[in-house]
Design a protein around this motif. Structure first.
Motif, PDB file in Angstrom:
ATOM      1  N   LEU A  22       0.787  -1.252  -0.009  1.00  0.00           N
ATOM      2  CA  LEU A  22      -0.314  -0.175  -0.086  1.00  0.00           C
ATOM      3  C   LEU A  22       0.928   0.896  -0.006  1.00  0.00           C
ATOM      4  CD1 LEU A  22      -2.736  -0.962   2.842  1.00  0.00           C
ATOM      5  CD2 LEU A  22      -2.525  -1.076   0.153  1.00  0.00           C
ATOM      6  N   LEU A  25      -0.601   6.410   2.143  1.00  0.00           N
ATOM      7  CA  LEU A  25      -2.124   5.976   3.455  1.00  0.00           C
ATOM      8  C   LEU A  25      -1.446   7.108   4.454  1.00  0.00           C
ATOM      9  CD1 LEU A  25      -1.772   2.491   4.268  1.00  0.00           C
ATOM     10  CD2 LEU A  25      -3.340   3.632   2.592  1.00  0.00           C
ATOM     11  N   THR A  26      -3.154   8.051   4.963  1.00  0.00           N
ATOM     12  CA  THR A  26      -2.671   8.788   5.546  1.00  0.00           C
ATOM     13  C   THR A  26      -1.944   7.920   6.975  1.00  0.00           C
ATOM     14  OG1 THR A  26      -5.245   8.862   6.537  1.00  0.00           O
ATOM     15  CG2 THR A  26      -4.236  10.174   4.214  1.00  0.00           C
ATOM     16  N   GLU A  29      -5.795   6.486   8.235  1.00  0.00           N
ATOM     17  CA  GLU A  29      -5.692   5.166   7.652  1.00  0.00           C
ATOM     18  C   GLU A  29      -4.679   3.667   7.877  1.00  0.00           C
ATOM     19  OE1 GLU A  29      -7.082   7.547   3.267  1.00  0.00           O
ATOM     20  OE2 GLU A  29      -5.001   6.926   3.613  1.00  0.00           O
ATOM     21  N   GLN A  30      -3.662   4.149   7.636  1.00  0.00           N
ATOM     22  CA  GLN A  30      -2.391   3.514   8.588  1.00  0.00           C
ATOM     23  C   GLN A  30      -2.533   2.943   9.580  1.00  0.00           C
ATOM     24  OE1 GLN A  30       0.187   4.207  10.822  1.00  0.00           O
ATOM     25  NE2 GLN A  30       1.072   1.845  10.757  1.00  0.00           N
ATOM     26  N   HIS A  67     -13.075   7.132   6.257  1.00  0.00           N
ATOM     27  CA  HIS A  67     -11.466   6.101   6.821  1.00  0.00           C
ATOM     28  C   HIS A  67     -11.701   5.146   6.118  1.00  0.00           C
ATOM     29  CE1 HIS A  67      -9.348   9.946   7.699  1.00  0.00           C
ATOM     30  NE2 HIS A  67     -10.679   9.906   9.259  1.00  0.00           N
ATOM     31  N   LEU A  71     -10.186   3.681   2.833  1.00  0.00           N
ATOM     32  CA  LEU A  71      -8.774   2.610   2.600  1.00  0.00           C
ATOM     33  C   LEU A  71      -8.602   1.818   1.722  1.00  0.00           C
ATOM     34  CD1 LEU A  71      -6.158   1.334   3.754  1.00  0.00           C
ATOM     35  CD2 LEU A  71      -7.498   0.979   6.219  1.00  0.00           C
ATOM     36  N   LYS A  74      -8.291   2.459  -1.877  1.00  0.00           N
ATOM     37  CA  LYS A  74      -6.452   2.533  -2.257  1.00  0.00           C
ATOM     38  C   LYS A  74      -6.369   1.131  -1.918  1.00  0.00           C
ATOM     39  CE  LYS A  74      -5.891   6.610  -0.252  1.00  0.00           C
ATOM     40  NZ  LYS A  74      -4.967   7.372   1.316  1.00  0.00           N
TER      41      LYS A  74
END
Length: 109
Positions: A22, A25-26, A29-30, A67, A71, A74
């Motif tokens: 990935l 990611l923010t 999100e992480q 969120h 995610l 992504k």
């Protein structure tokens, strides 16, 4: 997980077994991905995710939905899935890996 400083915010990249899966990611999100990954194929409730990601910060419950939606977008091109689980006693999300995900067939040349 490693991070790279961008102009106004930090983006995170997730690696599992040295394979980058990935990108961009923010931080939130992480953290969500990390909670789901630690509980791989187990249902994680909204309350659990929110308390681990936001600690004692009071955020609207729909914040998690937003969120998770980002995610999911992504990770849709990866083998990973985030599914909402209604079947068991717990309602929540679980991270699964689809080993047989269909890839787009290459067009003949």
């Amino acid at each position: 997980v490693y991070k790279r400083q961008e102009r106004y915010f930090t983006v995170f990249h997730v690696k599992i077994n040295s394979e980058q899966i990935l990108e961009c990611l923010t931080m939130v999100e992480q953290k969500i991905f990390q909670v789901l990954h630690k509980n791989f194929e187990k249902t994680v409730t909204r309350h659990t995710i929110m308390s681990l990601v936001w600690k004692k910060l009071n955020v609207h419950p729909k914040t998690l939905d937003v969120h998770l939606s980002h995610l999911r977008k992504k990770i849709e091109s990866t083998d990973w899935n985030i599914d909402f689980d209604l079947d068991g006693e717990l309602q929540g999300w679980k991270l699964t890996k689809n080993l047989h995900k269909l890839k787009k067939p290459e067009s003949p040349k």
